[in-house]
Design a protein around this motif. Structure first.
Motif, PDB file in Angstrom:
ATOM      1  N   PHE B 173      -4.197   6.959 -12.658  1.00  0.00           N
ATOM      2  CA  PHE B 173      -4.345   5.730 -11.858  1.00  0.00           C
ATOM      3  C   PHE B 173      -5.429   4.846 -12.493  1.00  0.00           C
ATOM      4  O   PHE B 173      -6.325   5.342 -13.168  1.00  0.00           O
ATOM      5  CB  PHE B 173      -4.750   6.081 -10.423  1.00  0.00           C
ATOM      6  N   GLY B 174      -5.344   3.569 -12.201  1.00  0.00           N
ATOM      7  CA  GLY B 174      -6.412   2.694 -12.664  1.00  0.00           C
ATOM      8  C   GLY B 174      -5.893   1.360 -13.171  1.00  0.00           C
ATOM      9  O   GLY B 174      -4.688   1.074 -13.134  1.00  0.00           O
ATOM     10  N   LYS B 405      -9.537  -4.920  -5.400  1.00  0.00           N
ATOM     11  CA  LYS B 405      -8.384  -4.126  -5.849  1.00  0.00           C
ATOM     12  C   LYS B 405      -8.879  -2.698  -6.026  1.00  0.00           C
ATOM     13  O   LYS B 405      -9.743  -2.432  -6.857  1.00  0.00           O
ATOM     14  CB  LYS B 405      -7.816  -4.648  -7.168  1.00  0.00           C
ATOM     15  N   TYR B 408      -7.034   2.858  -6.970  1.00  0.00           N
ATOM     16  CA  TYR B 408      -5.716   3.485  -6.951  1.00  0.00           C
ATOM     17  C   TYR B 408      -4.587   2.480  -6.726  1.00  0.00           C
ATOM     18  O   TYR B 408      -3.436   2.878  -6.565  1.00  0.00           O
ATOM     19  CB  TYR B 408      -5.664   4.602  -5.901  1.00  0.00           C
ATOM     20  N   GLY B 409      -4.918   1.199  -6.708  1.00  0.00           N
ATOM     21  CA  GLY B 409      -3.860   0.187  -6.700  1.00  0.00           C
ATOM     22  C   GLY B 409      -3.946  -0.884  -5.636  1.00  0.00           C
ATOM     23  O   GLY B 409      -4.199  -2.058  -5.941  1.00  0.00           O
ATOM     24  N   PRO B 410      -3.765  -0.534  -4.360  1.00  0.00           N
ATOM     25  CA  PRO B 410      -3.687  -1.581  -3.326  1.00  0.00           C
ATOM     26  C   PRO B 410      -5.006  -2.340  -3.163  1.00  0.00           C
ATOM     27  O   PRO B 410      -6.088  -1.814  -3.462  1.00  0.00           O
ATOM     28  CB  PRO B 410      -3.380  -0.791  -2.044  1.00  0.00           C
ATOM     29  N   THR B 411      -4.897  -3.547  -2.649  1.00  0.00           N
ATOM     30  CA  THR B 411      -6.080  -4.356  -2.344  1.00  0.00           C
ATOM     31  C   THR B 411      -6.560  -4.006  -0.941  1.00  0.00           C
ATOM     32  O   THR B 411      -5.773  -3.950   0.002  1.00  0.00           O
ATOM     33  CB  THR B 411      -5.735  -5.854  -2.429  1.00  0.00           C
ATOM     34  N   ASP B 413      -8.052  -4.192   2.753  1.00  0.00           N
ATOM     35  CA  ASP B 413      -8.202  -5.130   3.880  1.00  0.00           C
ATOM     36  C   ASP B 413      -9.615  -4.923   4.427  1.00  0.00           C
ATOM     37  O   ASP B 413     -10.539  -4.642   3.677  1.00  0.00           O
ATOM     38  CB  ASP B 413      -7.115  -4.821   4.923  1.00  0.00           C
TER      39      ASP B 413
END
Lengths: 81, 748
Positions: B173-174, B405, B408-411, B413
């Motif tokens: 990931f990254g 970000k 591991y990917g998602p932004t 909230d």
């Protein structure tokens, strides 16, 4: 088209691309499109994946809507203790 | 699932601390745990276990045991169903060896007899002929290309090349340009850090009572975090339909992830089927250590670059996890969590799963995360020390926040990391003076949390009280929290509501109590069930008043006319409507079924002060404070309990606890005398500070709190010990001999 981020170890199945574009408007349609357009992803998708859609992680919900401008990230299945 | 924006913020019951509903039962002995059930004609079961770490089973001769008076049934792997793939097959093969024993303590045969003494005598009469095979219990040894193959057939297409068949999967990931990131750094530190396998340490051993009738229908009482999953596993292993097996969860004496799967239940059921009697099975402590599911051990390479003013420019990690003889998920969970606390332009983490001749790991609160974040936070702290920077300021400077970000990917909230760090910074603990040989450590922690499949039924009793049926064993106070959410929503007192955990036939499916999901997901379903009941009660009031149901509102436990146009009517309480329910249409209930998404991630920050004795290497924990974002604390006592419990388990993991395998591959310390968990006299009071940054995915803002608290202690204590002795520690546990060795090594 929806842009989907692919985690690193799956990028062999997407010609090294970190993001791919597929057609779909729901969780399931996105996964089906990924498996069809990038067959190398199919083994992992069949073992189980999650999708992060606009920052929220979804495990199984087929009909969760995905919009063309949604941030979509393919992730492994979650587990916990 | 769409996020729930129908939120409530003005609470009357939520946030209070009513008495726990299970308290009296537990202190008086009335509570029924796994071993507390009995049945007429009941037999007692015991397992014969492999004394070898790895051995081919050439033969099993049970004739002499079968001839022993009082023995009613003996089973081996041959008595289980035939499956070729899937997790149920792994669970089955972890419980009972088929052609090879894969770890010290692996089940080989099981006996059901009229009493325990007879069962044990029968075990001694079973003759097993083994061919001992080479074994491997450590990560580096297992990875070597010429290593003995532990369990063939699990290598995935993503497994790295050049290693043995024990290296089964890798997930990476990254984002960003690592080389460019490291080029911007003023200081780069690379280290390899190691953590030992630990056990969840629940006080209650696994226990069950199984009864399979001649008609093929079964009843199972067991100590579990998930009766529905146990049913699924057992039904698959026995080759029966789920409807034929009813599983009832007992009261539970601790789980922490270790009771999310099966270790004895299928054995008891198969024995019962064969013997025609109910069969009770209880693990002893040695069996719990050897043949349940400890956590993974790890070796983690970390490289982090930082500027002189404390900005992290790049982070990289390779996490190698062994979790016994079967594959597991911890490698990808750990790799995703490793850098989650930071807002990074360049980050990469790869998690690798390695098989060894040890028992199959099970979840342990935030599986994979504590060791990953230990490694990252230890190196971040070392960089702070080398660059003479305040470690809390550096965390704040680099903290993930809304819009980051994630690694591991998602932004992200709305998240609470900055708030928890700021709370720690202004807390008196952070500025308290320290004495000789004392130091302070800190660490961030992270866990995803999740929701999952959930069913809740809520009935309005005729006398105006409320009964709630849910399907998740209560391991952290969920019965109280669920009752409180129902009472809040309905507008009635907490003591008018009783919540019970139902068996698999009494409520729709519920996922396991794990992932810090229950207060979030079952709470959400309870609120929705209460709203369904309220809708029906408004309808009944409308009928009684002869007005349109849309003209009725619900406020503080009363149905009221929505306004003057609706008419002048005396408000009707829930109790009044309930008493007339038979006259107005029948029983009133609400229910809700959902696969809940939207569980908000959770962050925590731990501060710890330690004193290290330079003569002995003994570490005393002097002061400990946990800061954690709970979203909304439904019952603060329980939230604080989760925060304190995680900290204590982490203290044990950091300082004492470890699975020790000998050169013969056998576990050397399968008991609480030699595997030392912290006791009250080892600990200071664990102080807690609850932050409440509402989760937009829950009507009350709830985030799970059960797992995050075990993530930061490993690094927080390691950082404190390292600062106290002036040597960077890179291995857990930091037992006195290991710390003393580090001190002496530094002195040359």
């Amino acid at each position: 088209m929806v842009k989907v981020e692919i985690w690193g170890s799956l990028r062999n199945a997407t010609d090294g691309q970190s993001h791919v574009e597929v057609t779909g408007a729901t969780f399931k349609q996105i996964l089906d499109a990924l498996a069809q357009d990038y067959p190398g992803l199919r083994p992992q998708i069949e073992r189980g994946v999650s999708l992060a859609i606009d920052g929220q992680i979804y495990k199984e919900s087929w009909f969760t809507p995905v919009h063309p401008d949604s941030e979509v990230v393919l992730m492994p299945l979650m587990a916990g203790g | 699932m769409a996020l729930d924006h129908d939120t409530k913020r003005d609470f009357k019951i939520i946030g209070t601390r009513p008495l726990r509903p299970d308290g009296i039962d537990k202190v008086t002995g009335r509570a029924q745990y796994g071993a507390d059930q009995s049945a007429a004609g009941m037999l007692v079961a015991k397992m014969l276990r492999s004394p070898h770490a790895h051995a081919k089973i050439l033969s099993i001769d049970t004739k002499a045991a079968e001839a022993l008076s009082g023995v009613k049934a003996i089973i081996t792997a041959a008595d289980f169903g035939d499956m070729r793939k899937g997790e149920a097959m792994n669970v089955r093969d972890h419980i009972m060896a088929r052609d090879r024993a894969l770890y010290d303590g692996h089940g080989v045969a099981a006996v059901a007899a009229i009493n325990e003494a007879t069962a044990k005598a029968a075990l001694a009469l079973i003759k097993v002929e083994y061919e001992i095979l080479p074994h491997v219990t450590e990560i580096a040894d297992a990875m070597r290309p010429d290593a003995p193959v532990v369990n063939a057939g699990f290598v995935q297409e993503n497994a790295p090349k050049g290693y043995s068949e024990n290296v089964v999967s890798a997930h990476e990931f990254g984002h960003g340009d690592l080389a460019a990131g490291f080029a911007k750094a003023d200081k780069i530190i690379s280290r390899t850090l190691k953590t030992a396998a630990t056990h969840q340490g629940y006080i209650e051993p696994h226990a069950c009572l199984a009864s399979m009738g001649p008609d093929g229908r079964g009843e199972l009482w067991c100590c579990t975090q998930g009766q529905f999953y146990i049913r699924t596993l057992c039904a698959e292993i026995l080759g029966i339909e789920e409807s034929q097996l009813r599983v009832t969860a007992s009261e539970i004496g601790g789980g922490f992830g270790g009771k999310t799967t099966a270790f004895i239940e299928p054995v008891a059921l198969v024995l019962s089927r064969k013997a025609g009697h109910p069969v009770k099975m209880v693990m002893d402590r040695e069996e719990v250590f050897k043949a349940s599911g400890p956590t993974v051990s790890s070796e983690i390479d970390v490289k982090i670059g930082m500027t002189k003013d404390g900005r992290i420019t790049a982070g990289q990690a390779e996490l190698r996890y062994q979790g016994g003889a079967f594959p597991n998920m911890t490698n990808w969970l750990g790799a995703q969590c490793a850098f989650a606390a930071y807002d990074l332009e360049a980050v990469n983490a790869i998690g690798i799963n390695i098989l060894t001749n040890r028992p199959k790991q099970a979840a342990y609160r935030a599986p994979g995360a504590p060791m990953a974040i230990y490694a990252i936070e230890a190196v971040v702290d070392e960089l702070c020390e080398e660059l003479d920077l305040d470690p809390l300021d550096v965390r704040l400077k680099n903290a993930a926040r809304k819009g980051t970000k994630s690694s591991y990917g998602p932004t992200f909230d709305e998240i609470g990391l900055v708030a928890t760090l700021e709370a720690a910074k202004i807390h008196p603990h952070y500025a308290a003076p320290l004495g000789p040989n004392q130091a302070r450590g800190l660490s961030c922690g992270f866990w995803f949390n999740f929701g999952g499949n959930t069913s809740v039924s809520l009935g309005i009793n005729f006398d105006g009280t409320v009964g709630i049926t849910e399907g998740n064993p209560d391991i952290g106070g969920s019965r109280a929290s669920i009752s409180m959410m129902a009472a809040e929503e309905l507008g009635i007192p907490y003591d008018k509501v009783r919540t019970i955990v139902a068996d698999t036939n009494s409520i729709g499916h519920n996922d396991v109590t794990d992932g810090s999901r229950v207060t979030f997901a079952v709470g959400l379903a309870t609120i929705k069930a209460a709203r369904a009941a309220i809708k029906e009660m408004c309808k009944r009031a409308a009928k009684m008043w002869g007005i349109d149901e849309d003209a009725v509102i619900w406020e503080d436990g009363y149905a009221k006319p929505a306004g003057q146009n609706a008419g002048e009517f005396e408000p009707l309480s829930l109790a009044k409507i309930a008493r007339k329910s038979a006259n107005t249409g029948g029983p009133i209930a609400g229910h809700h079924e959902v696969n809940a998404d939207g569980a908000g991630v959770s962050f925590g920050v731990h501060l710890v002060d330690v004193e290290v004795d330079p003569e002995t290497g003994f570490t005393k924990v002097l002061r400990y404070t946990v800061f954690q974002d709970a979203g909304k604390a439904i019952h603060p006592d329980y939230v604080e309990g989760q925060m304190q419990g995680g900290a204590v388990q982490g203290i044990g993991w950091a300082l004492n606890e470890e699975y020790i395998y000998g050169a013969d591959g056998k576990l050397q310390n399968a008991g609480f005398l030699d595997y030392r968990i912290p006791v009250a006299s080892d600990l200071p009071k664990i102080d807690t500070v609850i932050l409440e940054i509402p989760n937009p995915g829950h009507p009350y803002g709830v985030r799970g709190v059960g797992e995050t608290s075990i993530v930061p202690p490993l690094a927080a204590i390691s950082n404190a010990v390292s600062r106290a002795i002036g040597v960077r520690m890179d291995q857990l546990p930091m037992s006195p001999p290991r710390v003393l060795k580090a001190i002496k090594g530094a002195k040359g």
